[in-house]
Design an enzyme around this catalytic site. Structure first.
Site, PDB file in Angstrom:
ATOM      1  N   HIS A 220      -5.945  -4.319   5.143  1.00 28.17           N
ATOM      2  CA  HIS A 220      -4.557  -4.757   5.132  1.00 28.17           C
ATOM      3  C   HIS A 220      -4.453  -6.264   4.957  1.00 28.17           C
ATOM      4  O   HIS A 220      -3.543  -6.763   4.283  1.00 28.17           O
ATOM      5  CB  HIS A 220      -3.728  -4.282   6.321  1.00 28.17           C
ATOM      6  CG  HIS A 220      -2.269  -4.380   5.988  1.00 28.17           C
ATOM      7  ND1 HIS A 220      -1.621  -3.445   5.224  1.00 28.17           N
ATOM      8  CD2 HIS A 220      -1.365  -5.347   6.219  1.00 28.17           C
ATOM      9  CE1 HIS A 220      -0.374  -3.822   5.010  1.00 28.17           C
ATOM     10  NE2 HIS A 220      -0.186  -4.977   5.612  1.00 28.17           N
ATOM     11  N   TYR A 224      -2.426  -9.246   2.011  1.00 33.42           N
ATOM     12  CA  TYR A 224      -1.828 -10.593   2.135  1.00 33.42           C
ATOM     13  C   TYR A 224      -2.641 -11.631   1.376  1.00 33.42           C
ATOM     14  O   TYR A 224      -2.098 -12.648   0.952  1.00 33.42           O
ATOM     15  CB  TYR A 224      -1.624 -10.951   3.615  1.00 33.42           C
ATOM     16  CG  TYR A 224      -0.645  -9.979   4.241  1.00 33.42           C
ATOM     17  CD1 TYR A 224       0.644  -9.863   3.727  1.00 33.42           C
ATOM     18  CD2 TYR A 224      -1.023  -9.117   5.248  1.00 33.42           C
ATOM     19  CE1 TYR A 224       1.527  -8.923   4.218  1.00 33.42           C
ATOM     20  CE2 TYR A 224      -0.141  -8.163   5.748  1.00 33.42           C
ATOM     21  CZ  TYR A 224       1.133  -8.075   5.227  1.00 33.42           C
ATOM     22  OH  TYR A 224       2.001  -7.130   5.694  1.00 33.42           O
ATOM     23  N   HIS A 374       5.044   2.728  -3.088  1.00 29.54           N
ATOM     24  CA  HIS A 374       5.168   1.505  -2.274  1.00 29.54           C
ATOM     25  C   HIS A 374       4.316   0.387  -2.857  1.00 29.54           C
ATOM     26  O   HIS A 374       4.796  -0.726  -3.078  1.00 29.54           O
ATOM     27  CB  HIS A 374       4.755   1.804  -0.829  1.00 29.54           C
ATOM     28  CG  HIS A 374       4.363   0.600  -0.032  1.00 29.54           C
ATOM     29  ND1 HIS A 374       5.269  -0.373   0.358  1.00 29.54           N
ATOM     30  CD2 HIS A 374       3.147   0.183   0.459  1.00 29.54           C
ATOM     31  CE1 HIS A 374       4.638  -1.313   1.057  1.00 29.54           C
ATOM     32  NE2 HIS A 374       3.359  -1.017   1.121  1.00 29.54           N
ATOM     33  N   PHE A 375       3.055   0.697  -3.161  1.00 31.23           N
ATOM     34  CA  PHE A 375       2.224  -0.465  -3.519  1.00 31.23           C
ATOM     35  C   PHE A 375       2.387  -0.911  -4.971  1.00 31.23           C
ATOM     36  O   PHE A 375       1.982  -2.004  -5.311  1.00 31.23           O
ATOM     37  CB  PHE A 375       0.771  -0.329  -3.047  1.00 31.23           C
ATOM     38  CG  PHE A 375      -0.091   0.733  -3.661  1.00 31.23           C
ATOM     39  CD1 PHE A 375      -0.533   0.641  -4.966  1.00 31.23           C
ATOM     40  CD2 PHE A 375      -0.545   1.792  -2.883  1.00 31.23           C
ATOM     41  CE1 PHE A 375      -1.377   1.591  -5.496  1.00 31.23           C
ATOM     42  CE2 PHE A 375      -1.391   2.750  -3.405  1.00 31.23           C
ATOM     43  CZ  PHE A 375      -1.804   2.652  -4.722  1.00 31.23           C
ATOM     44  N   HIS A 376       3.033  -0.100  -5.802  1.00 31.58           N
ATOM     45  CA  HIS A 376       3.353  -0.649  -7.125  1.00 31.58           C
ATOM     46  C   HIS A 376       4.594  -1.545  -7.061  1.00 31.58           C
ATOM     47  O   HIS A 376       4.926  -2.234  -8.024  1.00 31.58           O
ATOM     48  CB  HIS A 376       3.519   0.468  -8.156  1.00 31.58           C
ATOM     49  CG  HIS A 376       2.187   1.003  -8.609  1.00 31.58           C
ATOM     50  ND1 HIS A 376       1.478   1.925  -7.886  1.00 31.58           N
ATOM     51  CD2 HIS A 376       1.396   0.688  -9.681  1.00 31.58           C
ATOM     52  CE1 HIS A 376       0.319   2.187  -8.495  1.00 31.58           C
ATOM     53  NE2 HIS A 376       0.254   1.437  -9.587  1.00 31.58           N
ATOM     54  N   ARG A 437      -1.120  12.031  -3.169  1.00 23.72           N
ATOM     55  CA  ARG A 437      -1.643  10.946  -4.018  1.00 23.72           C
ATOM     56  C   ARG A 437      -3.061  11.323  -4.424  1.00 23.72           C
ATOM     57  O   ARG A 437      -3.622  12.293  -3.928  1.00 23.72           O
ATOM     58  CB  ARG A 437      -1.610   9.618  -3.260  1.00 23.72           C
ATOM     59  CG  ARG A 437      -2.576   9.547  -2.105  1.00 23.72           C
ATOM     60  CD  ARG A 437      -2.478   8.261  -1.301  1.00 23.72           C
ATOM     61  NE  ARG A 437      -3.078   7.126  -1.961  1.00 23.72           N
ATOM     62  CZ  ARG A 437      -3.496   6.017  -1.323  1.00 23.72           C
ATOM     63  NH1 ARG A 437      -3.362   5.911  -0.004  1.00 23.72           N
ATOM     64  NH2 ARG A 437      -4.011   5.013  -1.977  1.00 23.72           N
ATOM     65  N   ARG A 438      -3.642  10.561  -5.339  1.00 27.36           N
ATOM     66  CA  ARG A 438      -5.051  10.705  -5.727  1.00 27.36           C
ATOM     67  C   ARG A 438      -5.418  12.158  -6.044  1.00 27.36           C
ATOM     68  O   ARG A 438      -6.431  12.667  -5.576  1.00 27.36           O
ATOM     69  CB  ARG A 438      -5.946  10.197  -4.605  1.00 27.36           C
ATOM     70  CG  ARG A 438      -5.832   8.701  -4.386  1.00 27.36           C
ATOM     71  CD  ARG A 438      -6.691   8.220  -3.243  1.00 27.36           C
ATOM     72  NE  ARG A 438      -6.938   6.787  -3.380  1.00 27.36           N
ATOM     73  CZ  ARG A 438      -7.581   6.065  -2.479  1.00 27.36           C
ATOM     74  NH1 ARG A 438      -8.052   6.605  -1.391  1.00 27.36           N
ATOM     75  NH2 ARG A 438      -7.767   4.777  -2.669  1.00 27.36           N
TER      76      ARG A 438
END
Ligand code: HAS
Length: 563
Positions: A220, A224, A374-376, A437-438
């Site tokens: 995580h 950042y 979310h992460f895109h 996912r995946r």
């Protein structure tokens, strides 16, 4: 006038930017293939010689690890030497670049050869070839070096400039690499002490809970590490590109220090569903995760206020009318559109992060298509657009070449935004209906011939596919602009001037002594890491779990005998 980056460092920076951009062509291609597999447009285990999970590994490793890390290093080298007006060690920078390139080539070669199909998280019991793990370790060691080339330059600058505030860009780049140094130590342990010996056959079986915990200790904070260089651009360049000033110096410095303290001790929010870790510690790390959103919210308000200052200086009026004067489509100022679209995308990425972080709501979305949505909108939004825009700016700036086709350059972030919003809408909807996912959906849930067929997932996967194709088109357009600009001749007017990154002035220049020194913040970070992780890790070690045998992602049967 700022002094120009020394010539050997310019070459190193160009390599650090251009090599990962070239690899991005593969990374992005496999992204487009992903949405086609998921929508059932491709119904096969492989396409053009690359297997589904092999392509997914390439997509994640190239885009999320190689591109982002090289960019952070290159940007740090440019900004630290520019702002501290002193050259950083060319030898150190060259060594860092060579190690990172070597590590990236070793890891990529193993993935291309099909010997490291372990996805970008490489957590066991998926097992890769030892060269993949060795490549990762060398890559990480290479990325540690820049911090140690920055420190002597910084100490010299402090000695020669007593009482002066450290430039904001330097504070941000130091925060980036301090977070990186803190979070990569456990993953180095995981790779060197656990995965590499296991993969070499020196140890039998692997402690999956421990290695996943060490990975997320790093994982995580990694997000950042991706985000902070972009926050450096938001705090130091965006206000100026918007025609204004940074609204609050305090907000920037405080945010960077908060990230040093809070980026690492919260990785358990990726493991809410994992056994072997007490709910109390998961709950505690949930609270810390919600707290790390505070510096981002502070950033949202500060950056918006800075854009407002710029817009009002350009004649904008009214409570909301000033938005009309934000230079969203200005071709002379094309870089602004990359940063602006990144911000707009991040609003949605950030809010969905808060949903993920809530222990109970996480049960609904964990390991579903919601996560890539979310992460895109985070790493694939502000981070990716910041990298694309700033890389183009630095490459053309260093080579003194004008950006050819600035209208196309401005179109790229808007196409990307349209693509990510469409893609994520599909994946959010699908995720809420349980779409995993995946998973190569085309062979199973999106295959009418399969007993597992889910016709209700057709719409969401197809919306995702349309979005993914628009994203692919945006990247192609970016490469057209980049290649045409590289092919052009240097401009005489640019050759006469020293290239420097234009940075903003400050509107409210608050003086807060506590923000002038990194030491208390690093100490707080280390203490909080110990508090958040000592008991969970000790519980896992005491659990003395039986080692797991290695697996491949496309087969539920282990690839070796259980120890
Ligand atoms: Fe996340 C999973 C929680 C931020 C990336 N995250 C992931 C994964 C990735 C990722 C890659 O708690 C998947 C990992 C995997 O493979 O399994 N995330 C959060 C939270 C935040 C957050 C609370 N994530 C990020 C960032 C990423 C990133 C940043 C990459 C760079 N995330 C999670 C959780 C999971 C997770 C759980 C695990 C879930 C699971 O079950 O596995 C926060 O830091 C977000 C705070 C951000 C905000 C937004 C501030 C808004 C700004 C924009 C302002 C806009 C303006 C312009 C001014 C509160 C700064 C306006 C203009 C207009 C035109 C409107």
């Amino acid at each position: 006038m700022k002094t120009e980056l020394q010539a050997p460092l310019q070459k190193i920076v160009l390599i650090e930017l251009l090599v990962p951009l070239a690899l991005l062509l593969f990374g992005a291609y496999h992204g487009v293939l992903q949405v086609l597999y998921r929508a059932g447009v491709i119904r096969a285990t492989s396409f053009a010689g690359i297997e589904y999970y092999q392509g997914l590994t390439l997509h994640g490793v190239i885009n999320a690890i190689v591109l982002t890390t090289f960019f952070a290093v290159a940007l740090g080298q440019v900004l630290v030497s520019q702002e501290l007006e002193s050259p950083i060690s060319v030898l150190g920078s060259a060594l860092s670049a060579v190690l990172m390139l070597l590590g990236a080539v070793m890891a990529a070669a193993m993935i291309f050869l099909g010997k490291a199909t372990v996805l970008y998280t490489f957590y066991p019991p998926l097992k890769a070839h030892p060269i993949f793990y060795a490549g990762l370790a060398i890559f990480v060691v290479g990325s540690w070096i820049p911090l140690y080339t920055f420190i002597p330059v910084y100490l010299r600058w402090r000695k020669n400039n007593p009482g002066k505030k450290t430039p904001m860009a330097v504070v941000g780049m130091f925060a980036t690499f301090i977070v990186w140094q803190l979070c990569t130590l456990p993953v180095a342990y995981e790779v060197l002490v656990m995965l590499l010996p296991w993969s070499l056959g020196w140890t039998a079986g692997i402690n999956v809970v421990l290695s996943r915990t060490l990975f997320w200790f790093f994982g995580h904070a990694l997000v950042y590490f991706w985000l902070l260089p972009i926050y450096v651009l938001y705090y130091t360049m965006l206000p100026r590109l918007a025609g204004g000033k940074l609204f609050s110096d305090f907000a920037g410095r405080f945010s960077f220090m908060m990230f040093i303290v809070l980026s690492t001790p919260l990785g358990l929010h990726h493991q809410f569903a994992d056994p072997g870790i007490s709910s109390a510690w998961k709950g505690m790390q949930m609270v810390l995760t919600l707290m790390v959103a505070i510096p981002s919210m502070l950033t949202a308000f500060t950056v918006a206020a800075s854009m407002e200052l710029g817009a009002r200086a350009r004649g904008g009026t009214g409570l909301f009318g000033w938005w009309k004067k934000v230079p969203c489509f200005c071709t002379d100022n094309w870089l602004f559109s990359y940063l602006f679209c990144g911000l707009a995308i991040f609003l949605f990425g950030g809010v969905t992060g808060l949903i993920n972080a809530s222990y109970s709501m996480n049960n609904v979305i964990h390991n579903t298509a919601w996560l890539p949505a979310h992460f895109h909108l985070t790493v694939g939004g502000p981070v990716f657009l910041g990298i694309l825009g700033m890389s183009l700016f630095l490459i053309t700036g260093i080579l003194k070449k004008p950006v050819v086709a600035p209208k196309l350059a401005v179109a790229v972030p808007y196409m990307w935004m349209l693509g990510t919003f469409t893609f994520s809408t599909g994946l959010f909807l699908g995720g809420l209906r349980g779409e995993p996912r995946r998973t190569n959906l085309g062979l199973t849930y999106l295959n009418p011939a399969s007993p597992a067929y889910r016709p209700d997932w057709w719409i969401s996967t197809h919306i995702g596919a349309v979005g993914g194709c628009i994203m692919g088109l945006a990247i192609l357009t970016y490469f057209i602009v980049l290649i045409r600009s590289l092919a052009g001749a240097p401009a005489a007017a640019l050759e006469r001037e020293a290239f420097a990154v234009p940075l903003s002035e400050t509107y409210h220049d608050e003086n807060v002594p506590a923000l002038r020194n990194f030491t208390p913040w690093i100490t707080a970070a280390v203490l909080l890491i110990v508090v958040a992780y000592a008991v969970p890790i000790s519980d896992i070690v005491k659990g003395n779990y039986k080692g797991a045998p290695g697996y491949a992602p496309d087969n539920p049967v282990a690839i070796e005998k259980a120890p």
